[in-house]
Enzyme design. Sequence first.
Site, short mmCIF file in Angstrom:
data_model
loop_
_atom_site.label_atom_id
_atom_site.label_comp_id
_atom_site.label_asym_id
_atom_site.label_seq_id
_atom_site.Cartn_x
_atom_site.Cartn_y
_atom_site.Cartn_z
N LYS A 239 0.81 -1.22 0.00
CA LYS A 239 0.00 0.00 0.00
C LYS A 239 0.84 1.27 0.00
O LYS A 239 2.04 1.24 0.23
CB LYS A 239 -1.01 -0.04 1.15
CG LYS A 239 -2.18 -0.97 0.78
CD LYS A 239 -3.37 -0.85 1.67
CE LYS A 239 -4.48 -1.76 1.12
NZ LYS A 239 -5.44 -2.14 2.16
N ARG A 274 -3.56 -10.17 4.70
CA ARG A 274 -4.02 -10.21 3.31
C ARG A 274 -2.88 -9.69 2.44
O ARG A 274 -2.49 -8.52 2.56
CB ARG A 274 -5.27 -9.33 3.19
CG ARG A 274 -5.90 -9.33 1.82
CD ARG A 274 -7.16 -8.45 1.81
NE ARG A 274 -7.77 -8.43 0.49
CZ ARG A 274 -7.39 -7.61 -0.48
NH1 ARG A 274 -6.43 -6.72 -0.29
NH2 ARG A 274 -8.00 -7.66 -1.66
N1 HH2 Z 1 -7.60 -3.74 0.90
C1 HH2 Z 1 -8.01 -3.77 -0.39
C2 HH2 Z 1 -9.07 -4.59 -0.77
N2 HH2 Z 1 -9.70 -5.39 0.13
N3 HH2 Z 1 -9.92 -6.19 2.33
C3 HH2 Z 1 -9.53 -6.16 3.62
N4 HH2 Z 1 -10.15 -6.93 4.53
N5 HH2 Z 1 -8.51 -5.36 4.06
C4 HH2 Z 1 -7.83 -4.54 3.20
O1 HH2 Z 1 -6.92 -3.80 3.65
C5 HH2 Z 1 -8.22 -4.53 1.82
C6 HH2 Z 1 -9.29 -5.39 1.43
C7 HH2 Z 1 -7.33 -2.92 -1.40
O2 HH2 Z 1 -6.23 -3.60 -1.93
P1 HH2 Z 1 -6.24 -4.40 -3.31
O3 HH2 Z 1 -7.30 -5.45 -3.34
O4 HH2 Z 1 -4.88 -4.93 -3.52
O5 HH2 Z 1 -6.51 -3.30 -4.39
P2 HH2 Z 1 -7.81 -2.83 -5.18
O6 HH2 Z 1 -8.81 -2.30 -4.20
O7 HH2 Z 1 -7.30 -1.75 -6.10
O8 HH2 Z 1 -8.35 -4.02 -5.93
#
Ligand code: HH2
Length: 306
Positions: A239, A274
């Site tokens: 992040k 995660r």
């Molecule tokens: N962060 C993201 C998405 N889902 N779920 C939980 N429980 N905690 C988190 O910190 C979290 C999450 C965002 O990250 P990512 O899926 O890599 O990116 P994007 O939202 O661009 O798909």
Amino acid sequence: MNRMPDARAAAPRVWSHATGVLSLNGPVVMAILNVTPDSFSDGGRLPTPGAAIDHARASVSDGADILDVGGESTRPQGARPVTVDEELRRTIPVVEGIHAALPDALISIDTTKSEVARAALDAGASIVNDVSAFRLDPRMADLCAERGAGVVLMHSRGDVADMATFEHARYGDDVAADVVAELSARVDVALTSGVAPEQIALDPGIGFAKRMSHSLAMLHDLPRMVAMGFPVLVGASRKRFVGTLTGEERPSDRVFGTLGANVAALDRGARIFRVHDVRANRQALDVAWAVAGAGASRSPEPVAHP
Ligand code: HH2
């Protein structure tokens, strides 16, 4: 101050989900499987169900305990909400395919929509990871209660388009106090709908309505979330704050910084991580856990590799 013993004492040892119970007696690694064209780090990398299923297989062999399938990005710049139909089209064949190819794999669905969560539970998912903690679709709580799903209630503010921006990043002097109060209200909603306490895990929502100082404050003060009595999940992987602290522009170059955040979070009581980079996190967290005195998480005796 040695934080580990206190955090261990307060943290629940198991997490109930739709198809069983997951042991939390050691770090649990949740692999990210984004089947989106636009996720901030891995968007477009898994364009077909086949590619996603191959990635799921590799993640399990790298040490993932949970596979988190997501079909809607919340990225900080220009996240666009997708329709129910589009999210179903992206995620359900992947959940079905993973369940068929890896019947023992524990699958979670990363969604804020009850229609998507319901279809994913029907297709073999056991956990609902809702970054809005049931705020955006109130039917989520009843669904999760009815199905006995494991539930991740993540702290966020705003909607899908702006929850990862700084639009709502306003806190008083004590960030953790505000987050704990807002999450407590979400826990009350879940419990009132009949979700059992054993089904619930909490997440501080790193980078969601949080500037770097807010995310760091939450990681530092994680024992206060652990003290709420639910397992704590942390999503720090690649992040922005990791990029700021390390000077790494590209999300894929933020692996080492992510390990630092996750090992610190483990020490402060988080149990579920995660991550995009399963192998690196699995090894770092297992070694940190062994050093902290609980023994390696995957075998009764720490295994020495030549
Ligand atoms: N962060 C993201 C998405 N889902 N779920 C939980 N429980 N905690 C988190 O910190 C979290 C999450 C965002 O990250 P990512 O899926 O890599 O990116 P994007 O939202 O661009 O798909």
